[in-house]
Design an enzyme around this catalytic site. Structure first.
Site, PDB file in Angstrom:
ATOM      1  N   GLY A  47       0.794  -1.225   0.000  1.00  0.00           N
ATOM      2  CA  GLY A  47       0.000   0.000   0.000  1.00  0.00           C
ATOM      3  C   GLY A  47       0.828   1.278   0.000  1.00  0.00           C
ATOM      4  O   GLY A  47       0.278   2.365  -0.100  1.00  0.00           O
ATOM      5  N   ARG A  56       4.992  -9.266  -8.418  1.00  0.00           N
ATOM      6  CA  ARG A  56       4.971  -8.146  -9.351  1.00  0.00           C
ATOM      7  C   ARG A  56       3.849  -7.210  -8.903  1.00  0.00           C
ATOM      8  O   ARG A  56       3.007  -7.579  -8.092  1.00  0.00           O
ATOM      9  CB  ARG A  56       4.664  -8.644 -10.765  1.00  0.00           C
ATOM     10  CG  ARG A  56       5.763  -9.516 -11.354  1.00  0.00           C
ATOM     11  CD  ARG A  56       5.453  -9.750 -12.835  1.00  0.00           C
ATOM     12  NE  ARG A  56       6.331 -10.750 -13.416  1.00  0.00           N
ATOM     13  CZ  ARG A  56       7.551 -10.489 -13.891  1.00  0.00           C
ATOM     14  NH1 ARG A  56       8.033  -9.263 -13.844  1.00  0.00           N
ATOM     15  NH2 ARG A  56       8.292 -11.448 -14.416  1.00  0.00           N
ATOM     16  N   ALA A  57       3.852  -6.001  -9.445  1.00  0.00           N
ATOM     17  CA  ALA A  57       2.807  -5.047  -9.091  1.00  0.00           C
ATOM     18  C   ALA A  57       1.441  -5.582  -9.496  1.00  0.00           C
ATOM     19  O   ALA A  57       1.306  -6.180 -10.556  1.00  0.00           O
ATOM     20  CB  ALA A  57       3.063  -3.726  -9.800  1.00  0.00           C
ATOM     21  N   THR A  65      -1.647  -3.480  -8.343  1.00  0.00           N
ATOM     22  CA  THR A  65      -2.261  -2.173  -8.572  1.00  0.00           C
ATOM     23  C   THR A  65      -1.239  -1.049  -8.421  1.00  0.00           C
ATOM     24  O   THR A  65      -1.579   0.111  -8.588  1.00  0.00           O
ATOM     25  CB  THR A  65      -3.407  -1.927  -7.572  1.00  0.00           C
ATOM     26  OG1 THR A  65      -2.871  -2.102  -6.257  1.00  0.00           O
ATOM     27  CG2 THR A  65      -4.541  -2.908  -7.766  1.00  0.00           C
ATOM     28  N   SER A  66       0.014  -1.380  -8.075  1.00  0.00           N
ATOM     29  CA  SER A  66       1.002  -0.324  -7.869  1.00  0.00           C
ATOM     30  C   SER A  66       1.857  -0.119  -9.133  1.00  0.00           C
ATOM     31  O   SER A  66       1.695  -0.823 -10.117  1.00  0.00           O
ATOM     32  CB  SER A  66       1.892  -0.670  -6.677  1.00  0.00           C
ATOM     33  OG  SER A  66       2.768  -1.720  -7.015  1.00  0.00           O
ATOM     34  N   THR A  72       8.527  -5.540  -6.159  1.00  0.00           N
ATOM     35  CA  THR A  72       9.954  -5.841  -6.036  1.00  0.00           C
ATOM     36  C   THR A  72      10.451  -6.645  -7.235  1.00  0.00           C
ATOM     37  O   THR A  72      11.545  -6.393  -7.755  1.00  0.00           O
ATOM     38  CB  THR A  72      10.230  -6.611  -4.726  1.00  0.00           C
ATOM     39  OG1 THR A  72       9.922  -5.740  -3.627  1.00  0.00           O
ATOM     40  CG2 THR A  72      11.684  -7.032  -4.620  1.00  0.00           C
ATOM     41  N   ASP A 103      -9.708  -7.170   1.136  1.00  0.00           N
ATOM     42  CA  ASP A 103      -8.465  -7.695   1.687  1.00  0.00           C
ATOM     43  C   ASP A 103      -8.690  -8.003   3.158  1.00  0.00           C
ATOM     44  O   ASP A 103      -8.091  -7.395   4.029  1.00  0.00           O
ATOM     45  CB  ASP A 103      -7.341  -6.658   1.480  1.00  0.00           C
ATOM     46  CG  ASP A 103      -5.965  -7.317   1.495  1.00  0.00           C
ATOM     47  OD1 ASP A 103      -5.885  -8.534   1.736  1.00  0.00           O
ATOM     48  OD2 ASP A 103      -4.973  -6.590   1.275  1.00  0.00           O
TER      49      ASP A 103
END
Lengths: 492, 492
Positions: free
Chosen positions: B164, B191-192, B194-195, B199, B252
């Site tokens: 987040g 992997r992303a 929603t961002s 990493t 979530d």
């Protein structure tokens, strides 16, 4: 991204589009995500599936559900539909506003919700419920989407059962009685979802059941009624989507049930309706208190919609009639209109018809109309108008030639017949697709039987399907027979 | 029914099979219903889509997801999976038993649940919650399915952030520090979703990130750590399915979050882990009290699993670091390992690494390891082991050449930087797919600025995507600047 659309022959329930993986990567979408297709100022939503070879780069495969889309389209990632936030709000147990319910209904109608979201919607409604206010709004929103039928008459009668009872083929008899009295009753019915036959399946034994709204209008003008399949017309189409999501989980939350039933009635232009609420062991509503509460809610929502309804709380713990399956039920309908047929079916049809007469304020007597042959005459007129044979006789309707007899394994009394299992056995035997498949009950609840006597005959059109049904029968107790001494208190 | 299976090149997330409509009618199945395919004593579940022409009668089209199935198969309607009853039970807010949770997890793993049912599952967990007991059972069940890695070491360290926070690329620095101290840390990352970068996306700027378990073992043996993409190995695969269902609804739920994180750690063979729990405005956890409660639950479940974890409650109301996007974050990681880089990122990595040292009982000092260059050396060894260039320099990592500068519209103080909007702007600019896309923050929260001064530079690899990002920037307030007099109290 500009892609060239081409039709691809896949029929799906979702508006699926096929993307080449390279294009999908470029767009940044994954399987099951939504894209929007824009052309000529119109926007269509598609749900993505991926392919390497079936669709080449630069091309978009459009499945049948999306209609005919050809040539260049502008493709982009579709924005998240707003109703997702409202579904989440309902999961948080917060009451939804009118415009939020409207958005959800519209997004379902436009197929903007993926199945995961639709599953969340029915779950939220099921677990957190709908207030009376929400139920009223939801019903209005659902009724206002899709087609509606308007009539020039001040009274349009209708009938609905919330279901769960095997057999129970009251509708064709009731429609014939009501129409015979000069009250218009354009009845749309469903096909079976989990049962061995729906009214539309049973009527299909006699005649066509798929008609356009214009054709329905003609049939009703001619005969005063009709007995058609509701799925062929686009009345409250959102209801069909919601039922599809409820079915796998067997969810049928009260507020949604009321909205489903009444939105269909409202969009069909009905002014008065009788609602059959069966209750009892194994029915959708188990207790009388629950049935009464549901009836009250039905009354309040229908009032809000400007409809007059009568709720009939009926016994739902065992099948009504003795035949289960399209032909077996069709035979009983004919027999009942002939003054024969099983008494429970006859009495239920008469009682519901009288309630409907009372509701519309028409001074008519269902028993008289049935016994005079007027109802039968009207039924045969409806058959003729729906391209059936108006002179059909019970002997014209043939049953599957593969049979199996279930016999009592002891002397005693029939204490219970399990509706759900009756339907399941009927479906395994081939019903409703095989019209001649089904079950005939030889003993009803409360009747005595002796060890070895036949309780039920199962009919099937193929030996394989009969074997399937028998296989299930051997593992379950569909008809419960108890010694008179233990009939009242059942050991669990 | 016997059908001849043939492969068809469609990649779907569900195990889709294509049936000719005539065969589907014969079987009595509709689109999206489940059938089971049996051959050689093995049973596979397929979800039906229909076609008229693509697949001829007697043939079954098998999509990629189902693997290679060829030749005659016995096809029948699949029974309803039992977990549907347990999902419904959870919707009724009844606690689930161990075996029921196990059945749900297994049915998700075997893809026996349709999306509607999966949507209902995450909705039920979200709205009715999971007890501590249920969370423990669920975590164990999830960890035991799919692949697991076992190590011969008594200490395997790990790290996880509940996410987040934009930027926040702590992991590569922390892994290098820990491994440099001789503690094994085989780190799998995501992997992303929603961002603007995960990493794994950031590491991909430097080297490969997709490795098999055997290859991971080799890399860790050689360097003491790894920085790979978790999606390439089949650890707690049920987690991936559940996250797919949670994402569209942004659900979530706490219990599921704990089960997701810890089942991944457990199946990776980790014995000790530090969990980063960012809290604050716009973070997943908004209040300190909530963060503490979550940390306690994490501790209890990990104890049950026999793992030792340390939860770090960190500030999550603004991005950590100044670069957001794969290359921008990769540059900061290198700079920080070089003794430069933004202070917040450095301090956070050191603090979390020290917590992990404390947890595993190793007497090491993160600051020393970082400042001595040992961490940097280990990082470059990991790059080499993962087929990257161990001599890479910040100047080798190029940014998108299309830029846009966001300027302050008044004199004042930066009072807030919205994580969610930073990520959204980064994604519109092309991140994470376009490695050189992203945002560079020139002012952090609390810093002063003057009207016209640059606050943020947006980078993109294409002018179209930059325009897309700018279009959003013009409609939102991503960086909040307030006059010092009104900096503390914000008008709403």
């Amino acid at each position: 991204m500009k892609l060239i659309a081409e039709s691809i022959d896949i029929g799906t329930r979702s508006p699926t589009v096929l993307l080449n993986e390279a294009d999908a990567a470029e767009l940044g979408v994954h399987a099951l995500e939504r894209i929007q297709l824009q052309r000529d100022g119109r926007t269509t939503i598609g749900i993505v599936e991926l392919t390497d070879e079936l669709i080449s780069e630069g091309t978009l495969g459009v499945t049948r559900r999306l209609g005919h889309i050809d040539g260049p389209v502008e493709v982009s990632v579709a924005p998240q539909p707003n109703s997702v936030y409202y579904i989440r709000k309902k999961l948080d147990d917060i009451e939804l506003e009118h415009r939020e319910l409207e958005r959800i209904v519209r997004d379902i109608y436009e197929e903007r919700l993926a199945d995961i979201e639709l599953g969340a919607y029915v779950s939220a409604i099921y677990t957190n419920g709908l207030s009376m206010e929400e139920t009223m709004h939801l019903t209005s929103c659902m009724a206002n989407i899709g087609e509606t039928i308007s009539w020039n008459d001040s009274i349009i009668a209708d009938k609905h059962s919330i279901g769960g009872v095997a057999g129970n083929r009251v509708t064709p008899i009731l429609v014939s009685i009501i129409a015979a009295a000069g009250v218009k009753i354009p009845k749309t019915s469903s096909r079976a979802v989990t049962s061995a036959s729906g009214t539309a399946d049973t009527m299909e034994v006699f005649c066509d059941v798929e008609f356009s709204i214009e054709e329905i209008r003609e049939i009703v003008k001619e005969t005063g009624g009709c007995l058609v399949w509701g799925g062929a017309v686009n009345l409250s189409p959102v209801d069909d989507q919601i039922i599809r999501a409820e079915t796998p989980l067997s969810l049928d939350p009260k507020g949604q049930l009321i909205a489903s039933v009444l939105s269909k009635k409202k969009s069909a232009g009905s002014t008065h309706a009788v609602i059959d609420i069966p209750y009892g062991e194994g029915a959708k509503v188990e207790s009388l208190a629950e049935a009464r509460e549901l009836a009250e809610d039905f009354n309040r929502v229908s009032e809000h919609l400007g409809m007059t309804i009568e709720c009939a709380i009926t016994s739902g713990s065992a099948p009504v009639g003795r035949g289960i399956g399209p032909v077996l039920e069709a035979r009983e309908v004919l027999a009942t209109l002939d003054g024969e047929g099983p008494n429970d079916l006859r009495v239920k049809a008469i009682r519901l018809a009288d309630l409907l007469f009372e509701s519309v304020g028409v001074d008519a007597d269902a028993t008289e109309i049935l016994d005079s042959g007027a109802a039968q005459e009207t039924f045969r007129e409806i058959l003729a108008a729906q391209n059936g044979d108006p002179d059909v006789a019970v002997s014209d309707l043939s049953l599957g030639r593969h049979t199996h007899i279930v016999r009592a394994d002891r002397d005693g009394v029939v204490t219970h017949i399990n509706n759900r299992l009756v339907n399941e056995v009927g479906r395994r035997a081939g019903a409703p697709k095989d019209h001649g498949a089904g079950l005939e009950l030889h003993r009803c609840v409360g009747e005595e039987t002796e060890s070895g006597e036949s309780l039920v005959t199962v009919y099937a059109e193929s030996s394989d399907k009969l074997a399937d049904a028998v296989d299930l029968l051997e593992r379950i107790e569909m008809v419960r027979v108890r010694h008179p001494d233990e009939a009242l208190v059942d050991r669990v």
